[in-house]
Motif scaffolding. Structure first.
Motif, PDB file in Angstrom:
ATOM      1  N   MET A 149     -36.087  -9.113 -18.201  1.00 35.16           N
ATOM      2  CA  MET A 149     -35.547  -7.794 -17.870  1.00 35.16           C
ATOM      3  C   MET A 149     -35.299  -7.660 -16.370  1.00 35.16           C
ATOM      4  SD  MET A 149     -37.708  -5.266 -20.386  1.00 35.16           S
ATOM      5  CE  MET A 149     -36.783  -3.807 -19.884  1.00 35.16           C
ATOM      6  N   VAL A 150     -36.248  -8.143 -15.574  1.00 39.18           N
ATOM      7  CA  VAL A 150     -36.082  -8.091 -14.123  1.00 39.18           C
ATOM      8  C   VAL A 150     -34.946  -9.010 -13.685  1.00 39.18           C
ATOM      9  CG1 VAL A 150     -37.178  -8.604 -11.911  1.00 39.18           C
ATOM     10  CG2 VAL A 150     -38.481  -7.445 -13.706  1.00 39.18           C
ATOM     11  N   LYS A 151     -34.920 -10.206 -14.235  1.00 43.73           N
ATOM     12  CA  LYS A 151     -33.899 -11.177 -13.843  1.00 43.73           C
ATOM     13  C   LYS A 151     -32.496 -10.670 -14.166  1.00 43.73           C
ATOM     14  CE  LYS A 151     -33.040 -16.183 -13.946  1.00 43.73           C
ATOM     15  NZ  LYS A 151     -31.589 -16.235 -14.142  1.00 43.73           N
ATOM     16  N   ILE A 152     -32.300 -10.109 -15.340  1.00 45.19           N
ATOM     17  CA  ILE A 152     -30.977  -9.602 -15.738  1.00 45.19           C
ATOM     18  C   ILE A 152     -30.579  -8.406 -14.879  1.00 45.19           C
ATOM     19  CG2 ILE A 152     -29.704  -8.475 -17.600  1.00 45.19           C
ATOM     20  CD1 ILE A 152     -29.982 -11.489 -17.962  1.00 45.19           C
ATOM     21  N   ALA A 153     -31.530  -7.539 -14.561  1.00 46.00           N
ATOM     22  CA  ALA A 153     -31.214  -6.388 -13.703  1.00 46.00           C
ATOM     23  C   ALA A 153     -30.698  -6.850 -12.350  1.00 46.00           C
ATOM     24  CB  ALA A 153     -32.451  -5.508 -13.533  1.00 46.00           C
ATOM     25  N   ARG A 154     -31.306  -7.875 -11.805  1.00 49.17           N
ATOM     26  CA  ARG A 154     -30.869  -8.376 -10.508  1.00 49.17           C
ATOM     27  C   ARG A 154     -29.511  -9.075 -10.616  1.00 49.17           C
ATOM     28  NH1 ARG A 154     -30.109 -12.735  -6.468  1.00 49.17           N
ATOM     29  NH2 ARG A 154     -31.023 -11.947  -4.544  1.00 49.17           N
ATOM     30  N   GLU A 155     -29.263  -9.779 -11.717  1.00 51.13           N
ATOM     31  CA  GLU A 155     -27.978 -10.450 -11.906  1.00 51.13           C
ATOM     32  C   GLU A 155     -26.839  -9.443 -12.050  1.00 51.13           C
ATOM     33  OE1 GLU A 155     -28.381 -13.021 -15.269  1.00 51.13           O
ATOM     34  OE2 GLU A 155     -29.599 -14.514 -14.195  1.00 51.13           O
ATOM     35  N   LEU A 156     -27.104  -8.348 -12.761  1.00 51.09           N
ATOM     36  CA  LEU A 156     -26.053  -7.351 -12.985  1.00 51.09           C
ATOM     37  C   LEU A 156     -25.811  -6.475 -11.761  1.00 51.09           C
ATOM     38  CD1 LEU A 156     -26.892  -6.094 -16.616  1.00 51.09           C
ATOM     39  CD2 LEU A 156     -25.119  -7.726 -15.926  1.00 51.09           C
ATOM     40  N   TYR A 157     -26.864  -6.234 -10.973  1.00 51.21           N
ATOM     41  CA  TYR A 157     -26.754  -5.287  -9.859  1.00 51.21           C
ATOM     42  C   TYR A 157     -27.335  -5.905  -8.579  1.00 51.21           C
ATOM     43  CZ  TYR A 157     -25.915  -2.331 -13.860  1.00 51.21           C
ATOM     44  OH  TYR A 157     -25.407  -1.823 -15.022  1.00 51.21           O
ATOM     45  N   PRO A 158     -26.766  -7.018  -8.129  1.00 49.39           N
ATOM     46  CA  PRO A 158     -27.344  -7.717  -6.966  1.00 49.39           C
ATOM     47  C   PRO A 158     -27.309  -6.899  -5.687  1.00 49.39           C
ATOM     48  CG  PRO A 158     -25.175  -8.593  -7.508  1.00 49.39           C
ATOM     49  CD  PRO A 158     -25.551  -7.689  -8.636  1.00 49.39           C
ATOM     50  N   ASP A 159     -26.356  -6.001  -5.559  1.00 48.52           N
ATOM     51  CA  ASP A 159     -26.248  -5.215  -4.327  1.00 48.52           C
ATOM     52  C   ASP A 159     -27.186  -4.011  -4.305  1.00 48.52           C
ATOM     53  OD1 ASP A 159     -24.284  -6.941  -3.376  1.00 48.52           O
ATOM     54  OD2 ASP A 159     -22.661  -5.766  -4.286  1.00 48.52           O
ATOM     55  N   GLN A 160     -27.557  -3.524  -5.478  1.00 46.57           N
ATOM     56  CA  GLN A 160     -28.428  -2.348  -5.543  1.00 46.57           C
ATOM     57  C   GLN A 160     -29.895  -2.713  -5.808  1.00 46.57           C
ATOM     58  OE1 GLN A 160     -25.622  -2.692  -7.422  1.00 46.57           O
ATOM     59  NE2 GLN A 160     -24.379  -0.807  -7.347  1.00 46.57           N
ATOM     60  N   PHE A 161     -30.125  -3.783  -6.539  1.00 48.07           N
ATOM     61  CA  PHE A 161     -31.489  -4.197  -6.876  1.00 48.07           C
ATOM     62  C   PHE A 161     -32.246  -4.598  -5.609  1.00 48.07           C
ATOM     63  CE2 PHE A 161     -34.653  -7.435  -7.735  1.00 48.07           C
ATOM     64  CZ  PHE A 161     -35.305  -6.989  -8.875  1.00 48.07           C
ATOM     65  N   ALA A 162     -33.529  -4.244  -5.546  1.00 46.48           N
ATOM     66  CA  ALA A 162     -34.351  -4.643  -4.402  1.00 46.48           C
ATOM     67  C   ALA A 162     -35.801  -4.806  -4.839  1.00 46.48           C
ATOM     68  CB  ALA A 162     -34.259  -3.598  -3.286  1.00 46.48           C
ATOM     69  N   TRP A 163     -36.488  -5.722  -4.179  1.00 43.31           N
ATOM     70  CA  TRP A 163     -37.924  -5.876  -4.378  1.00 43.31           C
ATOM     71  C   TRP A 163     -38.666  -4.799  -3.589  1.00 43.31           C
ATOM     72  CZ3 TRP A 163     -38.467  -8.981  -8.246  1.00 43.31           C
ATOM     73  CH2 TRP A 163     -37.707 -10.147  -8.374  1.00 43.31           C
ATOM     74  N   ARG A 164     -39.779  -4.366  -4.098  1.00 39.35           N
ATOM     75  CA  ARG A 164     -40.640  -3.437  -3.360  1.00 39.35           C
ATOM     76  C   ARG A 164     -41.195  -4.161  -2.129  1.00 39.35           C
ATOM     77  NH1 ARG A 164     -45.031   0.659  -5.118  1.00 39.35           N
ATOM     78  NH2 ARG A 164     -46.352   0.749  -3.268  1.00 39.35           N
ATOM     79  N   THR A 165     -41.102  -3.541  -0.970  1.00 36.30           N
ATOM     80  CA  THR A 165     -41.625  -4.125   0.264  1.00 36.30           C
ATOM     81  C   THR A 165     -42.808  -3.343   0.834  1.00 36.30           C
ATOM     82  OG1 THR A 165     -39.983  -2.891   1.556  1.00 36.30           O
ATOM     83  CG2 THR A 165     -39.393  -5.133   0.899  1.00 36.30           C
ATOM     84  N   GLU A 166     -43.083  -2.155   0.286  1.00 37.27           N
ATOM     85  CA  GLU A 166     -44.201  -1.363   0.772  1.00 37.27           C
ATOM     86  C   GLU A 166     -45.530  -2.005   0.359  1.00 37.27           C
ATOM     87  OE1 GLU A 166     -41.023   1.610  -0.708  1.00 37.27           O
ATOM     88  OE2 GLU A 166     -41.867  -0.332  -1.322  1.00 37.27           O
TER      89      GLU A 166
END
Length: 390
Positions: A319-336
């Protein structure tokens, strides 16, 4: 046949186990007897009073949301002092030395959900380690692993990636009860604690929670149902992203999404994977708190169609991998900061290494990584065998 929890066996003859020893109790709102009373309430009604209560993350009654500091308090039902084991620092995840003064034994009765990220097992572990250093006994009133005791799924925590969502090297789904986890860690970590186990009656490893005929008491604010626990080992990974894991909805972890997600596109891509035992229904939702509060999000509802086939962790990784593939410009990892750690990304803490994040960012094959991880799970299954009680 209904499963009898360790607490009910203990309450039938408390002095058989206490032997007039002074005791503290690690518990929360899930520490409920078969008659509906809280463990601490039932003991006080018998004239048996703990010196103090210890409360895990979320507090004694689960009133606090995730990663919210819990203060020491007084229980409004019994007047007992409550010491928080979820404070502002890493050190405050452990009992303070003075909190164990005058204590001969600590009783542990709390409902875990069988997933490495869930912090109650690590609170128990820290209590056991602290008690071992003081020669204080620990009694574990065992409860079912809601996900059963047969399935073991996922990799182990790698060196340098331990945290409060993975304090010791066990798989994401370890298939252990809390008592079994206590025995395993006491041996492998060489604590030499004085452990006393009160086993359940009528529980077999193949039983999921509904088959125990017990009443589901939400063990934390966003674990409202057994269905939540089933998907949690996978969808909890979204905590490490800018995609909502459904907090602020009535079905946390079963619903995931974000304002930038087209629900039909995301659902279609996930359903095309034909992952076992699951169907993804596209939907819109509006969280009332947490990520994207009061904003309309597109996403999916995770429908588990066959819990015996459903691989929760594998599903969440995809689910995470597909979300990043579909929305590479909007998807981001949490950095906090995440669970008291500031220098390691949350996704690496949850998955136990940087391997998954690297696969996602490079577009590498997830199935190969997961297969290698399952070898670790198989090795753990062998290692845990000596500590199984059922």
């Amino acid at each position: 046949m209904r499963t009898t929890n360790g607490l009910d066996i203990f309450l039938a003859e408390p002095q058989r186990y206490l032997q007039n020893r002074r005791f503290a109790l690690l518990a929360n709102q899930s520490s409920v007897a078969a008659d509906g009373r809280y463990s601490f309430e039932a003991l006080c009604a018998m004239g048996i009073f703990p010196e103090r209560l210890f409360a895990p993350e979320h507090g004694l009654f689960g009133t606090e949301q995730d990663q919210v500091t819990v203060q020491d308090t007084t229980d409004g039902f019994t007047g007992l002092p409550v010491r928080s084991l979820y404070g502002q620092t890493l050190q405050e995840l452990h009992p303070k030395p003075q909190d164990l003064d005058g204590i001969d034994v600590v009783i542990v009765d709390i409902q875990d959900i069988g997933c490495r990220y869930y912090t109650y097992a690590w609170t128990m572990a820290f209590v056991i380690a602290a008690c071992a250093r003081r020669d204080i006994a620990v009694i574990i009133c065992d409860r079912p692993n809601p996900l059963g005791g047969e399935v073991v799924e996922g990799n182990l925590i790698k060196a340098g990636f331990t945290s409060f969502v993975g304090a010791y090297p066990v798989p994401v789904r370890h298939g252990l009860t809390l008592a079994e986890m206590a025995l395993f860690l006491n041996a492998t970590e060489k604590w030499q604690a004085k452990l006393e186990i009160i086993r359940m009656q009528n529980w077999q490893r193949g039983k999921l929670f509904p088959q125990t005929q017990g009443v589901w008491i939400p063990p934390s604010p966003n674990m409202p149902t057994f269905d939540t626990a089933v998907v949690y080992p996978g969808s909890c990974l979204f905590e490490a992203t800018n995609i909502s894991e459904g907090r602020g909805t009535t079905r946390p972890f079963e619903i995931v999404g974000a304002p930038f997600i087209d629900p039909k596109r995301y659902a279609a891509a996930l359903n095309a994977l034909q992952l076992p035992g699951v169907y993804f229904r596209p939907l819109y939702f509006r969280p009332t708190f947490h990520k994207y509060q009061d904003q309309v999000c597109g996403g999916v509802f995770i429908h588990v169609t066959d819990v015996s086939q459903f691989a929760a962790y594998y599903t969440g990784l995809w689910m995470v991998k597909i979300a990043r593939e579909l929305y590479p410009d909007q998807f981001a990892w949490r950095t906090e900061s995440y669970e008291y750690v500031t220098d390691i990304l949350a996704v690496d803490l949850l998955t136990g290494s940087a391997e998954f994040r690297n696969v996602v960012e490079k577009g590498d094959d997830l199935a190969t990584l997961y297969a290698n991880w399952q070898k670790e799970a198989d090795e753990f299954r062998i290692k845990r065998a000596d500590f199984l009680l059922y």
